[in-house]
Design an enzyme around this catalytic site. Structure first.
Site, short mmCIF file in Angstrom:
data_model
loop_
_atom_site.label_atom_id
_atom_site.label_comp_id
_atom_site.label_asym_id
_atom_site.label_seq_id
_atom_site.Cartn_x
_atom_site.Cartn_y
_atom_site.Cartn_z
N LYS A 158 0.88 -1.17 0.00
CA LYS A 158 0.00 0.00 0.00
C LYS A 158 0.92 1.23 0.00
CE LYS A 158 -1.85 3.14 1.80
NZ LYS A 158 -1.59 4.52 1.36
N GLY A 216 2.45 5.42 12.98
CA GLY A 216 3.06 4.20 13.52
C GLY A 216 2.35 3.73 14.78
N GLU A 233 9.43 2.07 10.93
CA GLU A 233 10.50 3.04 10.66
C GLU A 233 9.83 4.41 10.66
OE1 GLU A 233 13.65 2.34 10.31
OE2 GLU A 233 13.53 0.18 10.10
N CYS A 267 13.61 11.41 6.52
CA CYS A 267 13.56 11.03 7.94
C CYS A 267 14.88 11.33 8.61
CB CYS A 267 13.21 9.55 8.07
SG CYS A 267 14.23 8.49 7.06
N GLU A 364 9.15 17.03 14.56
CA GLU A 364 9.57 16.83 13.17
C GLU A 364 8.78 17.79 12.27
OE1 GLU A 364 8.54 13.12 11.14
OE2 GLU A 364 10.59 13.01 10.39
#
Ligand code: NAD
Length: 480
Positions: A158, A216, A233, A267, A364
């Site tokens: 996906k 996540g 991750e 990332c 982030e």
């Protein structure tokens, strides 16, 4: 088949690239059923043959590298050289994991009993649900699918809703390389719909996910009911430390590449630069000068250094952090604004006088924004670097070998660079983060094999009699 569709756009022009089926739970059901059926044969294909398909896949990626790079500049906005790097990473991973088809080593070890043999072997897990982000639209699917396939799993992919065409090309090339029908399925569409249905599906025992920390957490919760294997991750808030003895020009090169490359949408982006006070003023002026000289524009032009960010929502998010930084009392040195005109462009942005606890130093941003944090010592630098929830990448610029080794030991990240920026992983070492960047697994290298296999321990007794471990072989205790 889903009748609803969604569109993919070029982030630098707004041009419609194509429309794709918006897969729903019923599509996921069909995809998983096909992958489950294909698994029965695929798991029995000798691993070297599975690896050979990956070698052919690598060759096809090499053949199509220029065309795929061009498509990546259009669909995702990565500048040309970096788009080529993204595809090269997939090529490297395919060759590396292709070779794994002739290794997939297990262990043998002596038994405590006579005439008994022991070994451990890697077994495939089954249907892998792979959910990927848009920022490495070819590399990340390769990081997941190549090890999953060579280990004998089948996959339902996906991909991110912003890069469906690249994902479709990726899967088409796998089929051209000779992958049997059904072994890899693709479902397009949205995370809360197709993604979640995949995570919850009872016939998908393992989920490999790359994306934001928030997603996540949602994936982990949704997978918990069936105790699935979950490989995560997630995000980062990576720091470059610049010590007073650093080669400052080299450090600035490292910061520019790590903070502004891919418009900061990595990332491993260096969104914090922790600088010794003795070189702070000098580093700041060199960095601002470089940031202001960077060429922003069409990603397919050879000399463009900063392309667009992925979409309007990303521009809004990045700009909201500019406002947050100003309100927190940090000094905006340069950037901090959208580039007027078509497309989603944001100027490279540098904040100074940032305190380690400020939100711009903790959260982030995923854009071309970096925060300069002054410190008085190496110890303060390490403390600031570690004072966040994430733990993906870190770096130190220093000529002092003792400090370099202490940084390698003390920085709480899955990756540490010495005299290089925070980005630049190679496929044959483990990739991933400590703390809330993941859940302890690693992508790439040999570590990826642990994600995509289960260990089976096998005992073969050829003594012809019942031998009881821990009982028959225990000698009488030695005299005291
Ligand atoms: P995202 O979390 O928004 O989406 C990632 C994927 O998850 C997409 O395919 C999305 O459709 C899907 N998704 C969304 N909600 C879901 C749900 N409820 N259930 C299942 N799937 C769902 O992330 P993004 O914006 O695509 O990517 C950026 C993020 O990815 C950043 O945080 C970045 O740091 C991270 N990232 C991490 C790594 C790494 O290796 N650590 C690499 C690249 C990107």
């Amino acid at each position: 088949m889903a009748t609803a569709t969604f569109d993919s756009y070029n982030p630098s022009t707004g041009e419609l690239i194509d429309s794709f089926p918006r897969s729903d739970a019923a599509d996921v059901e069909r995809a998983v059923a096909s992958a489950r059926a294909a698994w029965e044969d695929w798991r029995l294909v000798p691993a070297p043959q599975r690896g050979n398909i990956l070698f052919r896949f690598a060759q096809l990626l090499e053949r199509d590298k220029a065309g795929l790079s061009e498509l990546m500049t259009r669909e995702m906005g990565k500048v040309k050289a970096e788009a080529g790097g993204d595809i090269q990473e997939a090529i490297d991973m395919s060759y590396y994991m292709g070779g794994e088809g002739r290794r997939l080593f297990g262990q043998t070890t002596p038994s405590e009993l006579p005439d008994k043999f022991m070994m451990s072997v890697r077994m495939p897990v089954g249907v892998v649900g792979a959910i990927t982000p848009w920022n490495f639209p070819i590399a990340i699917p390769a990081w997941k699918l190549c090890p999953a396939l060579v280990c004998g799993n089948t996959v339902v992919l996906k991909p991110a809703e912003d890069t469906p065409l690249l994902a479709q090309r990726f899967v088409d090339l796998l089929h051209e390389a000779g992958l049997p029908e059904g072994v890899v399925q693709i479902v397009h569409g949205f995370g809360e719909e197709a993604g979640e249905a995949l995570v919850r599906h009872p016939d998908v025992p393992i989920i490999t996910f790359t994306g934001s920390r928030e997603t996540g957490v949602a994936v982990t919760k949704a997978a918990a009911d069936r105790l699935k294997h979950v490989h995560l991750e997630l995000g980062g808030k990576n720091a470059i430390i610049v010590m007073d003895d650093a080669d400052l020009d080299l450090a600035v090169d490292g910061v520019v590449w790590s903070a502004f490359g891919t418009a900061g949408q990595r990332c491993t982006a260096a969104s914090r630069v922790i600088v010794h006070e003795a070189v702070y003023a000098q580093l700041q002026s060199k960095l601002v000068e470089r940031a202001e000289r960077m060429k922003i524009g069409d990603p397919w032009e050879d000399d463009t250094e900063i392309g667009p960010v992925i979409n309007e929502a990303a521009v809004d998010k990045i700009h909201s952090y500019t406002e947050i930084g100003k309100n927190e009392g940090a000094t905006l040195l340069t950037g901090g604004e959208r580039v007027e005109g078509n497309g989603f462009y944001y100027r490279p942005t540098v904040f100074a006088d940032v305190e380690p606890q400020m939100r711009i130093a903790q959260e982030e941003i995923f854009g071309p924004t970096t925060a300069l944090i002054p410190v008085k010592s190496f110890e303060d630098a390490v403390q600031a670097a570690n004072g966040i929830r994430y733990g993906l990448s870190s770096s130190i610029f220093t000529r002092d070998v003792n400090k370099a080794f202490r940084a390698m030991r003390d920085l709480q990240t899955g990756i540490t660079y010495i005299n290089a920026g925070t980005t630049g992983a190679e496929v044959h070492l483990p990739f991933g983060g400590m703390k809330e960047t993941g859940n302890g697994h690693r992508e790439a290298g040999q570590a990826a094999l642990d994600v995509f296999t289960e260990w089976k321990s096998i005992y073969v007794d050829y003594s012809g009699k019942l031998q009881r471990a821990q009982i028959d072989n225990v000698e009488s205790p030695a005299p005291r």
